[in-house]
Design a protein around this motif. Structure first.
Motif, PDB file in Angstrom:
ATOM      1  N   SER A   1      36.696  45.879  51.252  1.00 37.62           N
ATOM      2  CA  SER A   1      36.291  46.629  52.430  1.00 37.62           C
ATOM      3  C   SER A   1      34.787  46.845  52.393  1.00 37.62           C
ATOM      4  CB  SER A   1      36.941  48.012  52.450  1.00 37.62           C
ATOM      5  OG  SER A   1      38.338  47.914  52.463  1.00 37.62           O
TER       6      SER A   1
ATOM      7  N   ARG B   1      32.264  49.868  53.938  1.00 38.77           N
ATOM      8  CA  ARG B   1      32.182  51.116  54.682  1.00 38.77           C
ATOM      9  C   ARG B   1      30.711  51.453  54.906  1.00 38.77           C
ATOM     10  NH1 ARG B   1      35.574  56.371  52.834  1.00 38.77           N
ATOM     11  NH2 ARG B   1      37.152  54.740  52.784  1.00 38.77           N
ATOM     12  N   ILE B   2      30.389  51.762  56.139  1.00 40.29           N
ATOM     13  CA  ILE B   2      28.992  52.027  56.479  1.00 40.29           C
ATOM     14  C   ILE B   2      28.798  53.508  56.785  1.00 40.29           C
ATOM     15  CG2 ILE B   2      27.155  51.490  58.131  1.00 40.29           C
ATOM     16  CD1 ILE B   2      28.863  48.778  58.459  1.00 40.29           C
TER      17      ILE B   2
ATOM     18  N   ALA C   1      41.645  45.931  46.915  1.00 40.49           N
ATOM     19  CA  ALA C   1      41.049  45.100  45.862  1.00 40.49           C
ATOM     20  C   ALA C   1      40.477  45.936  44.730  1.00 40.49           C
ATOM     21  CB  ALA C   1      39.944  44.232  46.472  1.00 40.49           C
TER      22      ALA C   1
ATOM     23  N   ALA D   1      24.865  49.393  42.116  1.00 44.30           N
ATOM     24  CA  ALA D   1      25.222  50.678  41.508  1.00 44.30           C
ATOM     25  C   ALA D   1      26.679  50.901  41.861  1.00 44.30           C
ATOM     26  CB  ALA D   1      24.359  51.789  42.071  1.00 44.30           C
ATOM     27  N   ARG D   2      27.527  51.035  40.828  1.00 46.62           N
ATOM     28  CA  ARG D   2      28.947  50.985  41.148  1.00 46.62           C
ATOM     29  C   ARG D   2      29.790  51.898  40.263  1.00 46.62           C
ATOM     30  NH1 ARG D   2      31.803  46.624  38.076  1.00 46.62           N
ATOM     31  NH2 ARG D   2      30.374  45.939  36.446  1.00 46.62           N
ATOM     32  N   GLN D   3      30.918  52.283  40.811  1.00 44.63           N
ATOM     33  CA  GLN D   3      31.894  53.065  40.056  1.00 44.63           C
ATOM     34  C   GLN D   3      33.201  52.299  40.018  1.00 44.63           C
ATOM     35  OE1 GLN D   3      31.226  57.110  42.133  1.00 44.63           O
ATOM     36  NE2 GLN D   3      31.590  57.569  39.999  1.00 44.63           N
TER      37      GLN D   3
ATOM     38  N   GLU E   1      19.662  52.336  46.973  1.00 50.40           N
ATOM     39  CA  GLU E   1      20.530  51.582  47.880  1.00 50.40           C
ATOM     40  C   GLU E   1      19.766  50.722  48.869  1.00 50.40           C
ATOM     41  OE1 GLU E   1      22.293  55.226  49.379  1.00 50.40           O
ATOM     42  OE2 GLU E   1      21.008  55.120  51.147  1.00 50.40           O
TER      43      GLU E   1
ATOM     44  N   ALA F   1      25.631  50.705  53.468  1.00 50.33           N
ATOM     45  CA  ALA F   1      26.948  50.092  53.292  1.00 50.33           C
ATOM     46  C   ALA F   1      27.449  50.213  51.854  1.00 50.33           C
ATOM     47  CB  ALA F   1      26.893  48.623  53.692  1.00 50.33           C
ATOM     48  N   ILE F   2      28.719  50.530  51.733  1.00 58.37           N
ATOM     49  CA  ILE F   2      29.400  50.548  50.434  1.00 58.37           C
ATOM     50  C   ILE F   2      30.448  49.443  50.425  1.00 58.37           C
ATOM     51  CG2 ILE F   2      30.905  51.879  48.904  1.00 58.37           C
ATOM     52  CD1 ILE F   2      29.704  54.393  50.064  1.00 58.37           C
ATOM     53  N   LEU F   3      30.438  48.669  49.367  1.00 57.19           N
ATOM     54  CA  LEU F   3      31.484  47.652  49.211  1.00 57.19           C
ATOM     55  C   LEU F   3      32.581  48.179  48.297  1.00 57.19           C
ATOM     56  CD1 LEU F   3      28.993  45.632  49.956  1.00 57.19           C
ATOM     57  CD2 LEU F   3      30.459  43.950  48.877  1.00 57.19           C
ATOM     58  N   TYR F   4      33.800  47.995  48.715  1.00 58.05           N
ATOM     59  CA  TYR F   4      34.942  48.263  47.836  1.00 58.05           C
ATOM     60  C   TYR F   4      35.555  46.901  47.530  1.00 58.05           C
ATOM     61  CZ  TYR F   4      34.773  53.094  49.635  1.00 58.05           C
ATOM     62  OH  TYR F   4      34.380  54.366  49.996  1.00 58.05           O
ATOM     63  N   ASP F   5      35.404  46.463  46.306  1.00 58.07           N
ATOM     64  CA  ASP F   5      35.970  45.161  45.952  1.00 58.07           C
ATOM     65  C   ASP F   5      36.343  45.166  44.477  1.00 58.07           C
ATOM     66  OD1 ASP F   5      33.586  44.890  44.599  1.00 58.07           O
ATOM     67  OD2 ASP F   5      32.750  43.389  45.953  1.00 58.07           O
ATOM     68  N   ARG F   6      36.577  43.991  43.910  1.00 62.15           N
ATOM     69  CA  ARG F   6      37.070  43.993  42.530  1.00 62.15           C
ATOM     70  C   ARG F   6      36.050  44.521  41.530  1.00 62.15           C
ATOM     71  NH1 ARG F   6      36.036  38.497  40.294  1.00 62.15           N
ATOM     72  NH2 ARG F   6      34.692  37.502  41.833  1.00 62.15           N
ATOM     73  N   TYR F   7      34.815  44.717  41.944  1.00 61.81           N
ATOM     74  CA  TYR F   7      33.827  45.319  41.043  1.00 61.81           C
ATOM     75  C   TYR F   7      33.784  46.842  41.167  1.00 61.81           C
ATOM     76  CZ  TYR F   7      32.414  40.462  40.904  1.00 61.81           C
ATOM     77  OH  TYR F   7      32.417  39.100  40.769  1.00 61.81           O
ATOM     78  N   GLY F   8      34.648  47.404  41.996  1.00 60.15           N
ATOM     79  CA  GLY F   8      34.670  48.849  42.183  1.00 60.15           C
ATOM     80  C   GLY F   8      34.123  49.241  43.549  1.00 60.15           C
ATOM     81  N   ALA F   9      33.611  50.453  43.640  1.00 57.20           N
ATOM     82  CA  ALA F   9      32.930  50.905  44.853  1.00 57.20           C
ATOM     83  C   ALA F   9      31.449  50.810  44.546  1.00 57.20           C
ATOM     84  CB  ALA F   9      33.326  52.335  45.188  1.00 57.20           C
ATOM     85  N   ARG F  10      30.724  50.023  45.345  1.00 59.34           N
ATOM     86  CA  ARG F  10      29.354  49.731  44.911  1.00 59.34           C
ATOM     87  C   ARG F  10      28.381  49.598  46.071  1.00 59.34           C
ATOM     88  NH1 ARG F  10      28.403  43.801  44.357  1.00 59.34           N
ATOM     89  NH2 ARG F  10      30.134  42.749  45.377  1.00 59.34           N
ATOM     90  N   GLN F  11      27.135  49.850  45.741  1.00 54.45           N
ATOM     91  CA  GLN F  11      26.061  49.669  46.705  1.00 54.45           C
ATOM     92  C   GLN F  11      25.073  48.675  46.135  1.00 54.45           C
ATOM     93  OE1 GLN F  11      25.178  54.100  47.591  1.00 54.45           O
ATOM     94  NE2 GLN F  11      24.935  53.024  49.508  1.00 54.45           N
ATOM     95  N   GLU F  12      24.728  47.680  46.900  1.00 51.37           N
ATOM     96  CA  GLU F  12      23.674  46.776  46.463  1.00 51.37           C
ATOM     97  C   GLU F  12      22.337  47.503  46.573  1.00 51.37           C
ATOM     98  OE1 GLU F  12      25.742  42.463  46.975  1.00 51.37           O
ATOM     99  OE2 GLU F  12      24.146  42.955  48.387  1.00 51.37           O
ATOM    100  N   CYS F  13      21.384  47.090  45.751  1.00 58.64           N
ATOM    101  CA  CYS F  13      20.133  47.856  45.629  1.00 58.64           C
ATOM    102  C   CYS F  13      18.939  47.083  46.186  1.00 58.64           C
ATOM    103  CB  CYS F  13      19.908  48.216  44.156  1.00 58.64           C
ATOM    104  SG  CYS F  13      21.188  49.336  43.552  1.00 58.64           S
TER     105      CYS F  13
END
Lengths: 339, 339, 339, 339
Positions: free
Chosen positions: A255, A257-258, B240, B275-277, C263, C267-279
């Motif tokens: 997903s 999310r913005i 995911a 930056a991720r959790q 950041e 936008a936040i990505l939720y994927d197999r790497y977790g919940a993350r923000q590209e920098c």
């Protein structure tokens, strides 16, 4: 190529944003004329924006000013007519949303655009140009979340601005017409499919004034899309923390999310209220960069003789869907698009 | 007062969580008996949990073991019958959700509970005991967000566990029955009102296996509540990033959102992925503490002879609403509760 | 008033940022001349920026071009001399940091500035103009965190750019001179006090190339300020996730932390790497707006005949402190400022 | 194996945490005796914890109670003597930090431990057992951030508890002794190296009471480690938002940061203060789970006859480093460990 000469009609809050962008921030564009029925706005155009010619009549601006393009930021009921007139005059047209105040008007605008295929027609769904939204679109096109199949959209105006919303409620068309078209456009854009059916509800717990003109303070809708996708929408007018625009696109592999926190900037305060971020207060603050980027793209389309990705039909679709939501809300039933 | 002697039925994944809590972590409780049809599970109970008596027959456990209470964590179709039998035997009852596999069963359970008013009947909607959810409830009761009028609920199982979901799809009752009752309970709890009407949609883009048994991978629903409130629900099986349970309660003066990032812990990684959790992977991981706190409350209710706040009727309501969603999804129409 | 005519010297990466801002984005300013020893850069100036006059000699630009102001974005060893020449010619001066490559040079620049009190001298510590930093400063002035007494500053270049840093290590002056002046300026600005004593350490675990020219990959320093305040600094060149600039100001009633997650967007990505923000990946990306805002302020100072808040002495102080850090690092001891 | 019988000495705030854990939450352990000079605390032990035997004399508890182990949670000056006595009696020992109030005491404790190699000696640096910290350690061991070379540690007590800190300032040993040992232990643990040299500063802007006993409200230190690594420390007593423990470990391939927002739970409030998270208020709240997990590990070490990973020497090292910081702060100079 010489500079694109632009005239603007409408110099209200958003009109001023566009006017300043055209006047000062876009290489290749020049704001040469401005039209408004408010004398103070024309004064502003002359003094602050150094616009040489100002008009109180749109017709007169089109006749007398030396223009390549117009930017229409007038009140919604004027859009469609002004679009037609400018196209007929051979000008490129940027128009703020909505395309028209009802579907019939939109169809008229479509015809006018079709009759002038070599002129740029640009519809101001600026969110598509916001860096976070365009990043999301790009990531999705690169496959970052697999196939997108759901959009969860939220758009809430700040409580701080609710008095204006109450004042204009009798003529605004109501929450679903006035506030939902940007979200509806995002739903169609991210899912790449058309809305087939919609169910909408309202809730009114804070300002009974909305009820007295058959409007609602908060709205929610559930959409079935042609391709099997789904969308959820939450719109409102009473966010305590600021201007809250949030969108999530859900795909088969992830997903995006913005803006779950509509942060004002990158600062976090640690104080007796906890760890907190102050939030943006208005659409000009949130979409400042998007307004600039869309206008740059408009000018670029003119210069490079290219078609905008957003078409007049996107404007009609958004209007159709907003009216379907309104009907669903009023008639308390599922509404099929095009029924 | 002496220790509350508890027998447990069902020692699967969640059964083991409850059993360990009763056996080791709750002052005042003692796990004295366990019942399962799986020999390995009884072995586990004896060796790991030091349970003195184990049974393959529930009836036999009720007859032979010296019990004050039972914890029912068996398969869903057994719940109702086991509730009745335990109550008839004079025991206090904790049961996992769902109360029953259909509304008729729930009504039977209601009767059984009504017939034994002095015995504690405790329904395992553990989310109400999760520290973040109970904090939200407390803040709302203190007025932190004014009057709550909307709930936005999301519950998505991890893609990593989808094979099990596919395997059990033919018998699970489907997404709306199997996965939505916790969210439905939260909606009722936070809004303090009953659902009046529901519209539900499904989407299936990743695992066609769900379609072949008339189930769906993803579901969305829009609820009208009796008091004018609204709820949105998004349930699914293919996250995911992990196990994603998120809930927002919107009120007239603010909102509370719980767990937008289902973080595994308080660590943030900064690496080439940004930056991720990392996120929680399963319900036992996410609700570990909630499972303990609800069982403590069950034991406390017995000791202090107090009524749980959650009643048998909350279980029936949740089941009714889930079935209404299922009907809406299958018949593609609005469904009124109690129609 | 007519437009401010600006000439720029230096059209490298940052020079282009400034040049585009002056050319296109600042009402009241006009980029009329450009100077560079790289032919391709002058070509760029002519074609992309529509600059009418280009020069390979700075002296010649000053003599021949019709200028009100210069923007100095050349290599550091040229700054001081170019500042003097431009001031002597009666021009307003914007200069990139550092003011000079050593303290002696800075003192010469101070004298030149003092000799031309009616000309604007503007030093490009752009972070002060970044919306998050200026917001923090404003909040602090409003009392949001009481009396500020500690700054914790972090500035790490991305590993992706480390090859350039290694290449220039022999001539860059080293990490403490090359990378710390912005953070040092922030420390002085937020604490409103001068550094009294410093202790600095280096660590080198990834790129031994830095060691071979007595430089270090990572640095840390602890500062005692005149007013009793403290500052911690962490600078480096090897951030895996991007360009990391983070600052916390600690006060008696709270703290403000800027950009703990650098950041890229909302936008936040939720994927197999977790919940993350590209920098963000670079300083032009992170400080895009700050570069524009500082140049606007420079032009505004000229137009309104006002003094910039940043003075030439701020540049000297920053340089002195950076050299004290370098000395502390090299001599492995506490260093007093002005010893 | 039968249950491990534990006696506890000290039933203050933290003593009660440990006592409840031993009494109720650890399979295999039984709290059988308690010692305190406060009658109310013994009353609590009898009534709430069901402890059969209570004592006002530690010596008497060791003589009369039937114990396998003791948990020492008394005041710091008693630790070392009580450790020796318990070991001499053949008991396993858990002790809260600090190991001793000065390095000499620590050395005595080392001798006592060395003389009883078959008894478990367990030092309560509970942060190592916190799920976020143990996750970070595991990720680092798996190579997630390459070679760790820097730790940035922050530990700030809440302003809400500052009165107690002021009251105990004359006898607490001061900020560097009283508050820094956990952070010092984390630095050594994560970097896998010993501290070689330290420089420490204090700042006092809010509560002048600390100054009057040569203590300081806020401290900062910079550490050089034997292996070339670096550490920064920030400790204090006046956090407005709660109890703030934050640690970052920087490595050659990435960083892990733990708890930049010391969030109370997973709820976010959106209200007129922005988007915010309330924070934990105290060490028992933040490290609740860590206290339980370390005590479980202590019991497990006894049962499985294994050595704890933390040794008595870790306690001595931490004390040495804290005293070196104190000396650096007082003498305003760099201090070498072991000088």
């Amino acid at each position: 190529m010489s500079e694109i000469k632009v005239g603007i009609v409408g110099l209200g809050r958003l009109g001023k944003v566009h006017a300043r962008n055209i006047a000062f921030k876009i290489p290749g564009a020049k704001l040469v004329a401005a039209c408004s029925i408010m004398e103070a706005e024309l004064q502003y155009a002359k003094e602050e924006l150094k616009v040489s010619e100002t008009f109180t009549s749109y017709k007169e601006m089109l006749e007398k000013a030396d223009l390549d393009a117009v930017a229409i930021v007038s009140s919604s009921p004027c859009h469609c007519d002004q679009i037609e007139k400018a196209l007929a005059k051979g000008l490129h047209v940027f128009t703020e949303k909505p395309l028209g105040v009802d579907v019939e008007e939109c169809k008229k605008a479509e015809k006018a655009v079709e009759a002038h295929p070599d002129q740029v027609f640009f519809l101001g769904f600026m969110r598509r140009f916001d860096p976070s939204y365009s990043y999301a679109k790009k990531k999705i096109e690169e496959g970052a979340i697999g196939t997108p199949y759901m959009v969860k959209a939220t758009g809430i105006d700040p409580e701080a601005a609710v008095e204006g919303a109450i004042k204009f409620a009798p003529t605004s068309g109501g929450l679903f017409i006035d506030m939902s078209s940007h979200d509806v456009d995002l739903i169609r854009w991210f899912l790449g499919s058309e809305v087939k059916e919609v169910y909408a509800l309202g809730a009114n717990f804070k300002h009974p004034e909305f009820l007295s003109c058959n409007d609602t303070e908060t709205g929610a809708a559930l959409f079935q899309l042609e391709n099997g996708g789904i969308a959820e929408l939450h719109v409102g007018r009473t966010a305590a923390h600021g201007y809250h625009i949030e969108t999530e696109i859900v795909g088969t592999e992830g997903s995006i999310r913005i803006s779950p926190v509509p942060e004002k900037n990158l600062a976090i305060l640690y104080d007796r209220y906890g760890a907190r971020q102050e939030c943006v207060e208005s659409f000009p603050e949130r979409f400042d960069e998007a307004y600039l980027l869309e206008m740059q793209e408009f000018i670029q389309c003119i210069i490079e003789k290219k078609k905008p990705k957003l078409s007049v039909y996107d404007g009609t679709r958004a209007t159709e869907i907003c009216f379907a939501m309104k009907k669903s809300f009023e008639e308390k039933r599922l509404v099929k698009l095009g029924e």
